[in-house]
Write a protein that holds these residues in place. Structure first.
Motif, PDB file in Angstrom:
ATOM      1  N   PRO A   2       0.835  -1.203   0.000  1.00 40.59           N
ATOM      2  CA  PRO A   2       0.000   0.000   0.000  1.00 40.59           C
ATOM      3  C   PRO A   2       0.870   1.253   0.000  1.00 40.59           C
ATOM      4  O   PRO A   2       2.066   1.200   0.329  1.00 40.59           O
ATOM      5  CB  PRO A   2      -0.791  -0.132   1.307  1.00 40.59           C
ATOM      6  CG  PRO A   2       0.068  -0.986   2.182  1.00 40.59           C
ATOM      7  CD  PRO A   2       0.735  -1.961   1.255  1.00 40.59           C
ATOM      8  N   LEU A   3       0.264   2.362  -0.359  1.00 44.95           N
ATOM      9  CA  LEU A   3       0.950   3.638  -0.328  1.00 44.95           C
ATOM     10  C   LEU A   3       1.447   3.923   1.090  1.00 44.95           C
ATOM     11  O   LEU A   3       0.717   3.744   2.064  1.00 44.95           O
ATOM     12  CB  LEU A   3      -0.002   4.734  -0.797  1.00 44.95           C
ATOM     13  CG  LEU A   3       0.553   6.148  -0.960  1.00 44.95           C
ATOM     14  CD1 LEU A   3       1.608   6.199  -2.042  1.00 44.95           C
ATOM     15  CD2 LEU A   3      -0.580   7.114  -1.265  1.00 44.95           C
ATOM     16  N   ASP A   4       2.695   4.345   1.201  1.00 48.37           N
ATOM     17  CA  ASP A   4       3.264   4.718   2.489  1.00 48.37           C
ATOM     18  C   ASP A   4       2.369   5.758   3.173  1.00 48.37           C
ATOM     19  O   ASP A   4       1.887   6.697   2.530  1.00 48.37           O
ATOM     20  CB  ASP A   4       4.666   5.289   2.267  1.00 48.37           C
ATOM     21  CG  ASP A   4       5.301   5.796   3.537  1.00 48.37           C
ATOM     22  OD1 ASP A   4       5.852   4.991   4.284  1.00 48.37           O
ATOM     23  OD2 ASP A   4       5.243   7.032   3.769  1.00 48.37           O
ATOM     24  N   GLN A   5       2.136   5.602   4.478  1.00 54.76           N
ATOM     25  CA  GLN A   5       1.202   6.473   5.176  1.00 54.76           C
ATOM     26  C   GLN A   5       1.666   7.929   5.171  1.00 54.76           C
ATOM     27  O   GLN A   5       0.858   8.850   5.024  1.00 54.76           O
ATOM     28  CB  GLN A   5       1.006   5.995   6.617  1.00 54.76           C
ATOM     29  CG  GLN A   5      -0.058   6.785   7.381  1.00 54.76           C
ATOM     30  CD  GLN A   5      -1.400   6.792   6.665  1.00 54.76           C
ATOM     31  OE1 GLN A   5      -1.945   5.729   6.364  1.00 54.76           O
ATOM     32  NE2 GLN A   5      -1.948   7.967   6.380  1.00 54.76           N
ATOM     33  N   GLN A   6       2.946   8.163   5.324  1.00 50.90           N
ATOM     34  CA  GLN A   6       3.438   9.541   5.293  1.00 50.90           C
ATOM     35  C   GLN A   6       3.283  10.142   3.894  1.00 50.90           C
ATOM     36  O   GLN A   6       2.945  11.326   3.756  1.00 50.90           O
ATOM     37  CB  GLN A   6       4.893   9.595   5.735  1.00 50.90           C
ATOM     38  CG  GLN A   6       5.070   9.329   7.220  1.00 50.90           C
ATOM     39  CD  GLN A   6       6.525   9.299   7.633  1.00 50.90           C
ATOM     40  OE1 GLN A   6       7.377   8.752   6.938  1.00 50.90           O
ATOM     41  NE2 GLN A   6       6.824   9.879   8.796  1.00 50.90           N
ATOM     42  N   ALA A   7       3.487   9.325   2.868  1.00 49.14           N
ATOM     43  CA  ALA A   7       3.262   9.803   1.507  1.00 49.14           C
ATOM     44  C   ALA A   7       1.787  10.102   1.282  1.00 49.14           C
ATOM     45  O   ALA A   7       1.428  11.120   0.668  1.00 49.14           O
ATOM     46  CB  ALA A   7       3.762   8.772   0.494  1.00 49.14           C
ATOM     47  N   ALA A   8       0.914   9.228   1.789  1.00 48.82           N
ATOM     48  CA  ALA A   8      -0.524   9.442   1.635  1.00 48.82           C
ATOM     49  C   ALA A   8      -0.961  10.726   2.336  1.00 48.82           C
ATOM     50  O   ALA A   8      -1.781  11.490   1.802  1.00 48.82           O
ATOM     51  CB  ALA A   8      -1.285   8.245   2.189  1.00 48.82           C
TER      52      ALA A   8
END
Length: 314
Positions: A2-8
């Motif tokens: 999944p997309l990295d949370q900080q990137a999201a």
């Protein structure tokens, strides 16, 4: 992954903000600089930062030279910033350049090359090559070892670094390595990663087209697209970073394959869950971006000290 949370979280913060390709060039440049001021890696203290001007075929090229603490002769890294050959300057990679200088114990020369639309291809290439030549000619003045020179860059700067490495090979100039951070190696907009990640991950297909139109509307020269080079054998060993949710991912990874098949030592690091820009420009708000910068710096330190030993890529 999944997309990295900080990137999201960072991408969510862009909601309602106009895309760079919907702005004037001047506004896009100012916005990009402002984003990096907020989200980029904070600079570290180095022994000296000096501004120079390098004579090039199109006029003087500004460069920023970072010297670490200690005594030379220092190795040297020529760094080329990203920004689609249209936006960006040494300020947007100021933090990483201080880290590279300190961790690799190297002089870093950050290049303020000409950009489109005012100065389209091949001005950026010519400027970058002129700076490499200047570094070699001024080795005594810069207190560097001209036998330990590497080139590096992110995105459009990765493109330029790859081109400079190929040109250096052709001219018999030895480089100890090239570092390509999510590089733009061609102008193929039909890859899987372009289709999968061309919208919603900051670097969009529309923005890529906007950049290309202002830099090289009809790129046919390998110096615009290093993937088009007839032969990549004998080029400097490479360290290549790609990101899973980056439209440039497949192009960068195809270049890794091309180098490897040509017998060039190459290390490839794909950061799953990450987006374009996570390392060079957004490492102040993304832990994996900071880790990537530190990993690159450690790689440079090792190469500058020991050369490309087999353990690096096996």
């Amino acid at each position: 992954m999944p997309l990295d949370q900080q990137a999201a979280t960072w991408l969510a913060g862009l909601a309602g903000v106009p895309a760079l390709n919907e702005m004037s060039v001047d506004d896009a440049r100012a916005t990009y600089r402002a984003v990096v001021e907020q989200c980029g890696l904070p600079p570290e203290e180095v022994a000296e930062i000096a501004e120079h001007r390098v004579a090039g075929p199109h006029g003087d090229v500004p460069v920023r030279v970072y010297t670490p603490k200690g005594s030379g002769l220092f190795p040297v890294l020529v760094y080329l910033h990203g920004g689609g050959w249209v936006i960006g300057d040494p300020d947007v990679v100021h933090g990483p350049c201080t880290v590279f200088a300190n961790r690799a114990h190297a002089v870093v020369v950050s290049v303020d090359y000409r950009m489109g639309p005012e100065d389209p291809f091949p001005a950026a290439v010519d400027d970058s090559i002129a700076v490499l030549d200047w570094v070699r000619e001024r080795a005594a003045e810069l207190n560097i070892d001209q036998d330990r020179i590497a080139v590096a860059g992110d995105s459009a700067g990765g493109n330029l670094a790859a081109v400079v490495a190929l040109d250096a090979r052709d001219r018999g100039i030895p480089l100890v390595g090239q570092v390509l951070i999510y590089p733009a190696v061609d102008f193929d907009l039909e890859t899987d990663s372009m289709r999968e990640n061309g919208d919603g991950y900051f670097l969009t297909l529309d923005l890529l087209k906007w950049f290309v139109e202002r830099y090289a509307p009809d790129p046919t020269d390998w110096r615009a697209a290093p993937m088009a080079a007839a032969d990549v054998s004998g080029v400097a060993p490479a360290y290549v970073v790609t990101a899973e949710f980056d439209p440039l991912r497949d192009g960068g990874e195809a270049y890794v394959t091309r180098l490897s098949e040509a017998g060039v030592p190459v290390i490839h690091r794909r950061y799953d869950g990450q987006i374009h820009g996570f390392a060079a420009n957004l490492a102040g708000v993304m832990d994996e971006g900071r880790a990537a910068v530190e990993s690159i710096a450690e790689h440079l330190r090792t190469v500058f000290r020991l050369g490309w030993t087999p353990r690096l890529w096996e």
